[in-house]
Design an enzyme around this catalytic site. Structure first.
Site, PDB file in Angstrom:
ATOM      1  NE  ARG A  46      -0.645  -0.640   4.855  1.00  0.00           N
ATOM      2  CZ  ARG A  46      -1.294  -0.891   5.958  1.00  0.00           C
ATOM      3  NH1 ARG A  46      -2.599  -0.690   6.001  1.00  0.00           N
ATOM      4  NH2 ARG A  46      -0.682  -1.350   7.023  1.00  0.00           N
ATOM      5  CG  HIS A 240       6.120 -23.081  13.348  1.00  0.00           C
ATOM      6  ND1 HIS A 240       5.663 -23.222  12.057  1.00  0.00           N
ATOM      7  CD2 HIS A 240       6.373 -21.752  13.486  1.00  0.00           C
ATOM      8  CE1 HIS A 240       5.657 -22.037  11.457  1.00  0.00           C
ATOM      9  NE2 HIS A 240       6.069 -21.133  12.311  1.00  0.00           N
TER      10      HIS A 240
HETATM   11  N1  LIG Z   1       7.164 -12.628  10.335  1.00  0.00           N
HETATM   12  C1  LIG Z   1       7.537 -13.911  10.366  1.00  0.00           C
HETATM   13  O1  LIG Z   1       8.677 -14.279  10.722  1.00  0.00           O
HETATM   14  C2  LIG Z   1       6.569 -14.942   9.946  1.00  0.00           C
HETATM   15  C3  LIG Z   1       5.257 -14.624   9.660  1.00  0.00           C
HETATM   16  N2  LIG Z   1       4.406 -15.594   9.249  1.00  0.00           N
HETATM   17  C4  LIG Z   1       3.024 -15.263   8.907  1.00  0.00           C
HETATM   18  O2  LIG Z   1       3.009 -14.353   7.804  1.00  0.00           O
HETATM   19  C5  LIG Z   1       1.869 -13.511   7.853  1.00  0.00           C
HETATM   20  C6  LIG Z   1       2.319 -12.059   7.766  1.00  0.00           C
HETATM   21  O3  LIG Z   1       3.102 -11.765   8.901  1.00  0.00           O
HETATM   22  P1  LIG Z   1       4.084 -10.536   8.992  1.00  0.00           P
HETATM   23  O4  LIG Z   1       4.812 -10.308   7.722  1.00  0.00           O
HETATM   24  O5  LIG Z   1       4.871 -10.751  10.212  1.00  0.00           O
HETATM   25  O6  LIG Z   1       3.052  -9.318   9.200  1.00  0.00           O
HETATM   26  P2  LIG Z   1       3.326  -7.764   8.999  1.00  0.00           P
HETATM   27  O7  LIG Z   1       2.326  -7.065   9.848  1.00  0.00           O
HETATM   28  O8  LIG Z   1       4.779  -7.450   9.206  1.00  0.00           O
HETATM   29  O9  LIG Z   1       3.025  -7.501   7.466  1.00  0.00           O
HETATM   30  C7  LIG Z   1       1.731  -7.290   6.965  1.00  0.00           C
HETATM   31  C8  LIG Z   1       1.816  -6.782   5.535  1.00  0.00           C
HETATM   32  O10 LIG Z   1       0.497  -6.528   5.062  1.00  0.00           O
HETATM   33  C9  LIG Z   1       0.453  -5.200   4.533  1.00  0.00           C
HETATM   34  N3  LIG Z   1      -0.883  -4.631   4.701  1.00  0.00           N
HETATM   35  C10 LIG Z   1      -1.582  -4.549   5.861  1.00  0.00           C
HETATM   36  N4  LIG Z   1      -2.783  -3.981   5.634  1.00  0.00           N
HETATM   37  C11 LIG Z   1      -2.822  -3.689   4.304  1.00  0.00           C
HETATM   38  C12 LIG Z   1      -3.791  -3.098   3.460  1.00  0.00           C
HETATM   39  N5  LIG Z   1      -4.978  -2.705   3.954  1.00  0.00           N
HETATM   40  N6  LIG Z   1      -3.510  -2.966   2.157  1.00  0.00           N
HETATM   41  C13 LIG Z   1      -2.309  -3.370   1.659  1.00  0.00           C
HETATM   42  N7  LIG Z   1      -1.358  -3.965   2.407  1.00  0.00           N
HETATM   43  C14 LIG Z   1      -1.607  -4.107   3.707  1.00  0.00           C
HETATM   44  C15 LIG Z   1       1.484  -4.432   5.341  1.00  0.00           C
HETATM   45  O11 LIG Z   1       1.827  -3.243   4.677  1.00  0.00           O
HETATM   46  P3  LIG Z   1       2.651  -2.069   5.438  1.00  0.00           P
HETATM   47  O12 LIG Z   1       4.064  -2.552   5.461  1.00  0.00           O
HETATM   48  O13 LIG Z   1       2.463  -0.902   4.557  1.00  0.00           O
HETATM   49  O14 LIG Z   1       2.054  -1.938   6.803  1.00  0.00           O
HETATM   50  C16 LIG Z   1       2.596  -5.467   5.371  1.00  0.00           C
HETATM   51  O15 LIG Z   1       3.274  -5.509   4.155  1.00  0.00           O
HETATM   52  C17 LIG Z   1       1.157 -13.873   9.162  1.00  0.00           C
HETATM   53  O16 LIG Z   1       0.146 -14.787   8.859  1.00  0.00           O
HETATM   54  C18 LIG Z   1       2.252 -14.541   9.993  1.00  0.00           C
HETATM   55  O17 LIG Z   1       1.744 -15.491  10.908  1.00  0.00           O
HETATM   56  C19 LIG Z   1       4.816 -16.892   9.095  1.00  0.00           C
HETATM   57  C20 LIG Z   1       6.097 -17.266   9.348  1.00  0.00           C
HETATM   58  C21 LIG Z   1       7.091 -16.327   9.811  1.00  0.00           C
HETATM   59  O1  LIG Z   2       6.036 -18.443  12.003  1.00  0.00           O
HETATM   60  C1  LIG Z   2       6.831 -17.798  12.653  1.00  0.00           C
HETATM   61  O2  LIG Z   2       8.104 -18.228  12.673  1.00  0.00           O
HETATM   62  C2  LIG Z   2       9.159 -17.372  13.106  1.00  0.00           C
HETATM   63  C3  LIG Z   2      10.340 -18.295  13.423  1.00  0.00           C
HETATM   64  O3  LIG Z   2      10.777 -18.960  12.281  1.00  0.00           O
HETATM   65  P1  LIG Z   2      12.286 -19.526  12.192  1.00  0.00           P
HETATM   66  O4  LIG Z   2      12.327 -20.246  10.908  1.00  0.00           O
HETATM   67  O5  LIG Z   2      13.180 -18.324  12.222  1.00  0.00           O
HETATM   68  O6  LIG Z   2      12.491 -20.387  13.382  1.00  0.00           O
HETATM   69  C4  LIG Z   2       8.755 -16.549  14.305  1.00  0.00           C
HETATM   70  O7  LIG Z   2       9.769 -15.613  14.617  1.00  0.00           O
HETATM   71  C5  LIG Z   2       7.467 -15.813  14.006  1.00  0.00           C
HETATM   72  O8  LIG Z   2       7.011 -15.136  15.168  1.00  0.00           O
HETATM   73  C6  LIG Z   2       6.381 -16.753  13.552  1.00  0.00           C
HETATM   74  O9  LIG Z   2       5.280 -16.009  13.044  1.00  0.00           O
END
Ligand SMILES: NC(=O)C1=CN([C@@H]2O[C@H](COP(=O)(O)OP(=O)(O)OC[C@H]3O[C@@H](n4cnc5c(N)ncnc54)[C@H](OP(=O)(O)O)[C@@H]3O)[C@@H](O)[C@H]2O)C=CC1
Ligand SMILES: O=C1O[C@H](COP(=O)(O)O)[C@@H](O)[C@H](O)[C@H]1O
Length: 488
Positions: A46, A240
């Site tokens: 966005r 996990h």
């Molecule tokens: N982070 C991790 O290590 C891991 C995460 N996950 C999973 O991945 C998924 C995402 O997590 P994560 O990346 O941490 O979450 P974040 O909150 O960091 O990222 C969310 C993303 O969605 C975008 N977004 C939110 N609202 C809107 C909107 N209305 N329109 C367009 N874009 C939007 C955000 O944009 P903006 O940047 O502009 O806010 C951002 O790019 C979750 O389901 C999580 O469980 C799984 C494994 C590991």
């Molecule tokens: O799914 C997730 O996994 C990461 C940890 O992943 P790893 O491969 O680095 O062990 C975790 O940090 C995050 O909170 C969760 O959303």
């Protein structure tokens, strides 16, 4: 990899998951020559950016999170990308996407994967928008990748699944749990089923209990918006750690074919004894990190992380106990724990064996004879077996030693979980993705804990950042001689 005109769309391209995992994984594929030349990757975000601003962001994130940054690969990598500025809820944004994805003159877009790297609450709206824009079951070869947690409890998971099936067929849906892409997690299958001596003691007759630990030394970083709603149980344990549990506990499958493995994993989950409503605190405990020192640096407590609600009781640590009521495991506790801002980033499976039936060496040896352990460390990678040997000398005294091996030979490179899984998605291989009944039964196991915690809104224990978690975590242990085992 074969030449293909496939396309890959990342919703949430500016988020934490994209920065830390997806973009580095795609980049590593590029560096390894495994990215299809004609691959088109659309970063949907966005932020009011153009391609140049996206590329500057991409470079910065790869410099932080990729293993090695090579300008020559980066230039080629950038050629795959297009940035689409859009809003997840706005139909016009999907119109823009459609125009970009459909080649001139073609009736429908090429094979396209939509990766939902967005908060779980956005999965359904995005799937509905995709469907309305024509990217659904009837319009060619489209796949959606859904991140975990799949739902936030049993009921919402069932609803989410129904919603997905309104628009997509099961074979288009890839429920990802990246722990299954970790080679070291898959190694559990080899360790158990390729080694006769191991498998023959892998049961309640020999094993006292099992511990599964996933510890992280970092906090929630900028993810409060998601994490403060989710907490450690939904974020890590339900998916996990439960997946690791199934691989430790399952029966030998008839083959390594995807559904044969899944069937066995589901049998384990179905055999988990329901946690009695009246005994939740004997089975699970939660806590939140306070301020402390991690790797020599002072860090704030969870309550002071940006975006966390005042007086939040969201857990950043959970420890829970499960029993698997089947012939192999009845009576053996499986202890699971995970937390953020702990002393180190490490994950392990620790198997403690029973005491020998006769204590022949008690009189002449060290006072406390620990039973044997097998320590499978997923991170850092190692396999240790603790056994006793005779001390050199005239006395018949024993002492413990560790047989310590590495899984990897020198020079063998680790393939990151996301690299492997992204390749699988592009090639349409669903073997390492989760079937819905696995999700469903894992929710059934943890739902009683969530329900109890949802009623306890005014208090949560804390632990100092940089520690190994709250001391009360040992209260879920069944016996006095059981304790959380360090793998170091
Ligand atoms: N982070 C991790 O290590 C891991 C995460 N996950 C999973 O991945 C998924 C995402 O997590 P994560 O990346 O941490 O979450 P974040 O909150 O960091 O990222 C969310 C993303 O969605 C975008 N977004 C939110 N609202 C809107 C909107 N209305 N329109 C367009 N874009 C939007 C955000 O944009 P903006 O940047 O502009 O806010 C951002 O790019 C979750 O389901 C999580 O469980 C799984 C494994 C590991
Ligand atoms: O799914 C997730 O996994 C990461 C940890 O992943 P790893 O491969 O680095 O062990 C975790 O940090 C995050 O909170 C969760 O959303």
């Amino acid at each position: 990899m074969s030449a293909c005109n496939c396309q890959f769309v990342i919703f949430g391209a500016t988020g934490d998951l994209a920065s830390k995992k997806l973009l580095p994984a795609l980049y590593h594929l590029q560096c390894a020559g495994r990215m299809p030349e004609a691959m088109r990757i659309v970063a949907f975000g966005r932020r009011p950016w153009d391609d140049a601003a996206w590329q500057a962001f991409l470079r910065q994130e790869l410099e932080s999170y990729a293993s090695g940054f090579h300008p020559e690969h980066f230039d080629a990598f950038c050629q795959h990308f297009h940035y689409v500025q859009g809003e997840l809820h706005d139909p016009e944004s999907y119109g823009k996407l459609s125009a970009l994805l459909t080649r001139e003159g073609a009736e429908r877009p090429d094979d396209t994967t939509f990766y939902l790297a967005i908060r779980p609450g956005e999965f359904v709206p995005v799937v509905q928008q995709l469907s309305a824009a024509g990217f659904n079951r009837d319009s060619g070869s489209h796949r959606i990748v859904i991140e975990k947690p799949f739902g936030d409890d049993l009921e919402s998971a069932i609803q989410l699944n129904e919603q997905l099936h309104r628009h997509f067929n099961e074979d288009q849906i890839y429920r990802i749990d990246h722990y299954l892409g970790k080679e070291i997690v898959q190694n559990l299958i080899a360790f158990r089923f390729a080694n006769l001596p191991i498998e023959s003691v892998w049961n309640r007759n020999y094993i006292d209990h099992v511990q599964i630990t996933v510890a992280e030394d970092f906090g929630i970083e900028n993810r409060a918006g998601y994490y403060d709603q989710a907490g450690a149980l939904r974020d890590m344990l339900q998916n996990h750690l439960m997946q690791i549990l199934t691989l430790v506990a399952m029966e030998p499958p008839p083959s390594l074919e995807a559904d044969a493995l899944r069937d066995e994993k589901v049998k384990v989950l179905r055999s988990i004894r329901p946690i009695p409503k009246t005994a939740i605190h004997a089975y699970a405990m939660r806590a939140q990190y306070g301020p402390g020192q991690v790797n020599g640096k002072h860090v704030p407590g969870y309550q002071n992380e940006p975006g966390v609600e005042a007086n939040s009781v969201t857990e950043t640590y959970v420890a829970a106990k499960f029993y698997i009521d089947n012939w192999r495991w009845r009576g053996v506790p499986f202890y699971l724990r995970t937390g953020k801002r702990l002393a180190a980033k490490t994950s392990s499976v620790a198997i403690r064996f029973r005491h020998t039936p006769q204590q022949l060496f008690r009189e002449t040896s060290i006072e406390h004879i620990e039973p044997n352990w097998i320590l499978l460390s997923l991170q850092p990678e190692s396999l240790k077996i603790e056994i006793y040997v005779k001390e050199p000398g005239l006395e018949m005294r024993i002492r413990p030693i560790q047989l310590n091996a590495s899984y990897r030979r020198d020079g063998e490179k680790e393939l990151d979980a996301y690299e492997a899984l992204l390749l699988d998605v592009m090639e349409g291989d669903r073997a390492l993705f989760i079937r819905f009944d696995e999700v469903e039964w894992a929710w059934r196991a943890v739902d009683p804990i969530l329900k109890a915690w949802s009623r306890e809104t005014d208090y949560i224990s804390t632990y100092p950042a940089g520690s190994w978690g709250p001391e009360e975590a040992s209260r879920i242990m069944d016996q006095e001689d059981q304790y959380w085992r360090s793998i170091f």
